[in-house]
Motif scaffolding. Structure first.
Motif, PDB file in Angstrom:
ATOM      1  N   LEU A 163       1.103   4.067  -3.173  1.00 27.01           N
ATOM      2  CA  LEU A 163       0.885   5.506  -2.989  1.00 27.01           C
ATOM      3  C   LEU A 163       2.047   6.310  -3.566  1.00 27.01           C
ATOM      4  O   LEU A 163       1.847   7.369  -4.155  1.00 27.01           O
ATOM      5  N   LYS A 164       3.237   5.799  -3.390  1.00 26.70           N
ATOM      6  CA  LYS A 164       4.432   6.512  -3.833  1.00 26.70           C
ATOM      7  C   LYS A 164       4.590   6.493  -5.355  1.00 26.70           C
ATOM      8  O   LYS A 164       4.970   7.499  -5.952  1.00 26.70           O
ATOM      9  N   ALA A 214      -1.059   1.928   8.624  1.00 26.39           N
ATOM     10  CA  ALA A 214      -0.140   2.273   7.540  1.00 26.39           C
ATOM     11  C   ALA A 214       1.282   2.190   8.070  1.00 26.39           C
ATOM     12  O   ALA A 214       1.522   2.377   9.265  1.00 26.39           O
ATOM     13  N   CYS A 218      -5.678   1.775  -7.976  1.00 29.85           N
ATOM     14  CA  CYS A 218      -6.973   2.057  -7.348  1.00 29.85           C
ATOM     15  C   CYS A 218      -7.047   1.530  -5.909  1.00 29.85           C
ATOM     16  O   CYS A 218      -7.865   1.991  -5.120  1.00 29.85           O
ATOM     17  N   SER A 242      -4.525   1.809  -3.772  1.00 28.09           N
ATOM     18  CA  SER A 242      -3.496   2.483  -2.976  1.00 28.09           C
ATOM     19  C   SER A 242      -4.063   3.309  -1.825  1.00 28.09           C
ATOM     20  O   SER A 242      -3.388   3.509  -0.823  1.00 28.09           O
ATOM     21  N   LYS A 243      -5.273   3.782  -1.957  1.00 25.78           N
ATOM     22  CA  LYS A 243      -5.839   4.632  -0.910  1.00 25.78           C
ATOM     23  C   LYS A 243      -6.586   3.849   0.163  1.00 25.78           C
ATOM     24  O   LYS A 243      -7.025   4.400   1.157  1.00 25.78           O
ATOM     25  N   ARG A 244      -6.726   2.549  -0.031  1.00 26.18           N
ATOM     26  CA  ARG A 244      -7.398   1.714   0.970  1.00 26.18           C
ATOM     27  C   ARG A 244      -6.460   1.464   2.138  1.00 26.18           C
ATOM     28  O   ARG A 244      -5.263   1.314   1.962  1.00 26.18           O
ATOM     29  N   LYS A 245      -7.023   1.405   3.321  1.00 21.34           N
ATOM     30  CA  LYS A 245      -6.226   1.103   4.507  1.00 21.34           C
ATOM     31  C   LYS A 245      -6.504  -0.322   4.939  1.00 21.34           C
ATOM     32  O   LYS A 245      -7.647  -0.694   5.164  1.00 21.34           O
ATOM     33  N   ALA A 253       2.319   5.936  -7.823  1.00 18.82           N
ATOM     34  CA  ALA A 253       1.139   6.189  -8.661  1.00 18.82           C
ATOM     35  C   ALA A 253       1.405   7.140  -9.836  1.00 18.82           C
ATOM     36  O   ALA A 253       1.019   6.840 -10.963  1.00 18.82           O
ATOM     37  N   THR A 306       0.833  -1.206   0.000  1.00 17.95           N
ATOM     38  CA  THR A 306       0.000   0.000   0.000  1.00 17.95           C
ATOM     39  C   THR A 306       0.867   1.255   0.000  1.00 17.95           C
ATOM     40  O   THR A 306       0.621   2.199  -0.753  1.00 17.95           O
ATOM     41  N   LYS A 307       1.886   1.255   0.846  1.00 19.94           N
ATOM     42  CA  LYS A 307       2.803   2.398   0.907  1.00 19.94           C
ATOM     43  C   LYS A 307       3.496   2.611  -0.443  1.00 19.94           C
ATOM     44  O   LYS A 307       3.619   3.744  -0.917  1.00 19.94           O
TER      45      LYS A 307
END
Length: 174
Positions: A82-83, A173, A163, A165-168, A85, A78-79
């Motif tokens: 985000l980086k 995190a 899509c 990437s913003k889910r937790k 994208a 996930t981290k």
């Protein structure tokens, strides 16, 4: 239903640091993990394969030590997403290499997000081994994540990966 790791089998004899197993990896990066079979699935393949399904869950019942590594890798994916994208493949590979090498917290440090799931290493050597193992995991995961996210077009990231990437995952995190 959340998907669990196939490396939860306690009888497999994986070396443990705290309650984190040092699982075999298909990697060229140096570290404490033993070499894995090139034709079999390792924990990084498993984390990437199960990421899109597991990221949708807010609860995860740990059924074995392999799940602890799977949870850590899911948070790290996930981290990374985000980086990378807005980047192309070459920039993403560089960025993920730098993220893998940066200072990060391990169990026993206050900033470690999985404090209740992972036990604190009991010696300084165990803590160093765990840090090296997590670094090795992060380096190899960065390489394989780029291969998947940029498989279709090296100039832009696949929207079906970004899509998520913003889910937790577990509302945590890294």
């Amino acid at each position: 239903m959340v998907y669990h790791s196939q490396f939860n089998d306690e009888s497999a004899g994986f070396r443990l640091v705290g309650n984190v197993p040092i699982l075999p990896l298909k990697t060229t990066h140096k570290g404490p993990a033993p070499k894995g079979d090139a034709n079999s699935v390792d924990i990084i393949d498993e984390a990437l394969d199960l990421f899109k399904a597991n990221i949708l869950f807010r609860n995860f019942e740990v059924q074995g030590n392999g799940d602890r590594v799977l949870i850590y890798l899911t948070l790290y994916i996930t981290k990374c997403l985000l980086k990378i994208a807005p980047m192309n493949k070459a920039d993403a590979e560089k960025a993920l290499f730098l993220i893998a090498q940066e200072q990060f917290s391990i169990p026993g440090e206050s900033a470690f997000p999985l404090g209740g799931l992972v036990t604190v290493p009991n010696t300084r050597d165990a803590a160093d081994t765990l840090r090296q193992y997590f670094t090795q995991l992060r380096l190899e995961l960065g390489v394989r994540l780029c291969q998947r996210v940029y498989a279709v077009d090296p100039s832009k990231a696949n929207k079906w990966w970004i899509c998520f990437s913003k889910r937790k995952f577990l509302n945590k995190a890294l």
